[in-house]
Motif scaffolding. Structure first.
Motif, mmCIF file in Angstrom:
data_model
loop_
_atom_site.group_PDB
_atom_site.id
_atom_site.type_symbol
_atom_site.label_atom_id
_atom_site.label_comp_id
_atom_site.label_asym_id
_atom_site.label_seq_id
_atom_site.Cartn_x
_atom_site.Cartn_y
_atom_site.Cartn_z
ATOM 1 N N UNK A 130 2.972 66.521 83.957
ATOM 2 C CA UNK A 130 3.712 67.483 84.767
ATOM 3 C C UNK A 130 5.184 67.576 84.363
ATOM 4 N N UNK A 131 5.670 66.615 83.587
ATOM 5 C CA UNK A 131 7.079 66.584 83.202
ATOM 6 C C UNK A 131 7.278 67.177 81.804
ATOM 7 N N UNK A 132 8.546 67.244 81.397
ATOM 8 C CA UNK A 132 8.871 67.758 80.063
ATOM 9 C C UNK A 132 8.188 66.906 78.986
ATOM 10 N N UNK A 133 7.587 67.576 78.013
ATOM 11 C CA UNK A 133 6.764 66.886 77.016
ATOM 12 C C UNK A 133 7.432 66.756 75.648
ATOM 13 N N UNK A 134 8.758 66.752 75.619
ATOM 14 C CA UNK A 134 9.464 66.592 74.340
ATOM 15 C C UNK A 134 9.074 65.288 73.653
ATOM 16 N N UNK A 167 -2.533 64.758 72.653
ATOM 17 C CA UNK A 167 -2.891 66.182 72.536
ATOM 18 C C UNK A 167 -3.621 66.646 73.796
ATOM 19 N N UNK A 168 -4.450 65.770 74.347
ATOM 20 C CA UNK A 168 -5.154 66.117 75.588
ATOM 21 C C UNK A 168 -4.165 66.282 76.747
ATOM 22 N N UNK A 169 -3.097 65.499 76.708
ATOM 23 C CA UNK A 169 -2.069 65.641 77.742
ATOM 24 C C UNK A 169 -1.375 66.996 77.639
ATOM 25 N N UNK A 170 -1.043 67.414 76.410
ATOM 26 C CA UNK A 170 -0.428 68.722 76.203
ATOM 27 C C UNK A 170 -1.395 69.835 76.604
ATOM 28 N N UNK A 171 -2.657 69.619 76.307
ATOM 29 C CA UNK A 171 -3.699 70.587 76.671
ATOM 30 C C UNK A 171 -3.772 70.746 78.186
ATOM 31 N N UNK A 172 -3.747 69.620 78.887
ATOM 32 C CA UNK A 172 -3.792 69.672 80.352
ATOM 33 C C UNK A 172 -2.575 70.384 80.919
ATOM 34 N N UNK A 173 -1.410 70.119 80.330
ATOM 35 C CA UNK A 173 -0.194 70.770 80.807
ATOM 36 C C UNK A 173 -0.264 72.284 80.591
ATOM 37 N N UNK A 177 -0.086 75.082 83.541
ATOM 38 C CA UNK A 177 0.948 76.131 83.564
ATOM 39 C C UNK A 177 0.292 77.491 83.778
ATOM 40 N N UNK A 178 -0.792 77.742 83.022
ATOM 41 C CA UNK A 178 -1.519 79.002 83.196
ATOM 42 C C UNK A 178 -2.085 79.110 84.613
ATOM 43 N N UNK A 179 -2.593 77.998 85.121
ATOM 44 C CA UNK A 179 -3.162 77.975 86.479
ATOM 45 C C UNK A 179 -2.072 78.243 87.523
ATOM 46 N N UNK A 180 -0.861 77.768 87.249
ATOM 47 C CA UNK A 180 0.246 78.003 88.176
ATOM 48 C C UNK A 180 0.558 79.494 88.271
ATOM 49 N N UNK A 181 0.577 80.187 87.135
ATOM 50 C CA UNK A 181 0.758 81.639 87.162
ATOM 51 C C UNK A 181 -0.337 82.292 87.995
ATOM 52 N N UNK A 182 -1.559 81.826 87.814
ATOM 53 C CA UNK A 182 -2.699 82.388 88.546
ATOM 54 C C UNK A 182 -2.526 82.165 90.051
ATOM 55 N N UNK A 183 -2.159 80.939 90.424
ATOM 56 C CA UNK A 183 -2.013 80.615 91.846
ATOM 57 C C UNK A 183 -0.868 81.364 92.507
#
Length: 281
Positions: A130-134, A167-173, A177-183
């Motif tokens: 959920x946080x910045x993934x730098x 990579x799975x963590x980035x995938x989940x994020x 993010x897309x789900x947040x736009x949807x919600x």
């Protein structure tokens, strides 16, 4: 006898503390070097749980490492300096120091270990999705560099597993993010519906992560976002937008004819067809 033994242990401990303090506070760089290495090696023998000795060694290393840069002892000191931070769990500094070691001593016999531990430091520094993934992106880059440089390396299997996990963590994020736009689809930003943003985000997600376990959900939410966007549109624009939703449904149905969300999509399709019939009249 027990009292005598206890007193003897205390005296040895006090003597050791006194020698450490004299080395720490003195001006003899050689003694600082010897004490730092001795404490580090003792801590290595006893394992990571003995952080007290690592901390003591670190205080000395901070003083002597700059004094030995470019000297024969510099390579050994630079490595144990980085590894001491690693053992203490200060991964931001261990990553930096391992990188510095790799740059200064690229032909060292410990170059591979340093490259891997640098990458692993970034891995440990990676926050929850959920946080910045730098740091996560940096860790993946470091791990991939290690994998490419040492294709038969000692840590290859673990490096691949760590990279996969990140990579799975980035995938989940990306999915969230897309789900947040949807919600938040009913919101408009600069005249642009969040449902439109959701469609684009899920579309990009499907392209970027073709093997994702969220693939069916991504197709469904992309369809449903377009459907909800369409039925909230002006009548003049609704038909074209509903037809686009029908195309997204066809893709979902093609890949997941018996999917867990397909039944919900089919219910929406019934409404879409009814609305299109009314609009055509």
């Amino acid at each position: 006898m027990k009292k005598i033994i206890s007193i003897f242990i205390i005296l040895i401990s006090l003597t050791g503390c006194g020698e450490y303090q004299r080395a720490l506070n003195g001006d003899d760089v050689g003694k600082k070097y010897e004490a730092a290495v001795a404490l580090y090696e003792e801590a290595q023998e006893k394992g990571r749980s003995n952080k007290g000795k690592y901390r003591k060694a670190l205080r000395l290393l901070e003083q002597v490492v700059p004094q030995y840069r470019g000297k024969p002892q510099g390579e050994k000191l630079s490595f144990i300096y980085a590894n001491t931070y690693f053992e203490l769990g200060d991964f931001s500094l261990s990553g930096y120091e391992f990188d510095r070691f790799s740059t200064s001593y690229p032909r060292s016999e410990r170059a591979e270990e340093a490259a891997y531990k640098s990458a692993k430091s970034y891995y440990y520094d990676s926050p929850r999705y959920t946080l910045d993934q730098t740091s996560t992106n940096q860790a993946i880059q470091k791990l991939q560099t290690y994998i490419n440089r040492y294709p038969s390396g000692e840590y290859l299997d673990e490096a691949n597993e760590l990279a996969k996990e990140l990579r799975e963590k980035l995938e989940e994020k990306a999915f969230e993010i897309a789900k947040l736009y949807y919600n938040q689809g009913d919101l408009f930003i600069s005249g642009y519906s969040n449902y439109q943003a959701a469609v684009s985000a899920f579309d990009n997600f499907i392209v970027d992560y073709p093997g994702t376990p969220y693939r069916e959900k991504a197709y469904y939410y992309k369809f449903d976002a377009q459907y909800k966007y369409a039925i909230g549109s002006y009548e003049l624009l609704m038909a074209d937008r509903l037809k686009e939703a029908k195309e997204y449904f066809k893709t979902l149905k093609k890949y997941y004819p018996e999917g867990e969300l397909t039944a919900d999509a089919e219910e929406s399709m019934t409404d879409i067809n009814e609305r299109l019939q009314q609009l055509e009249k």
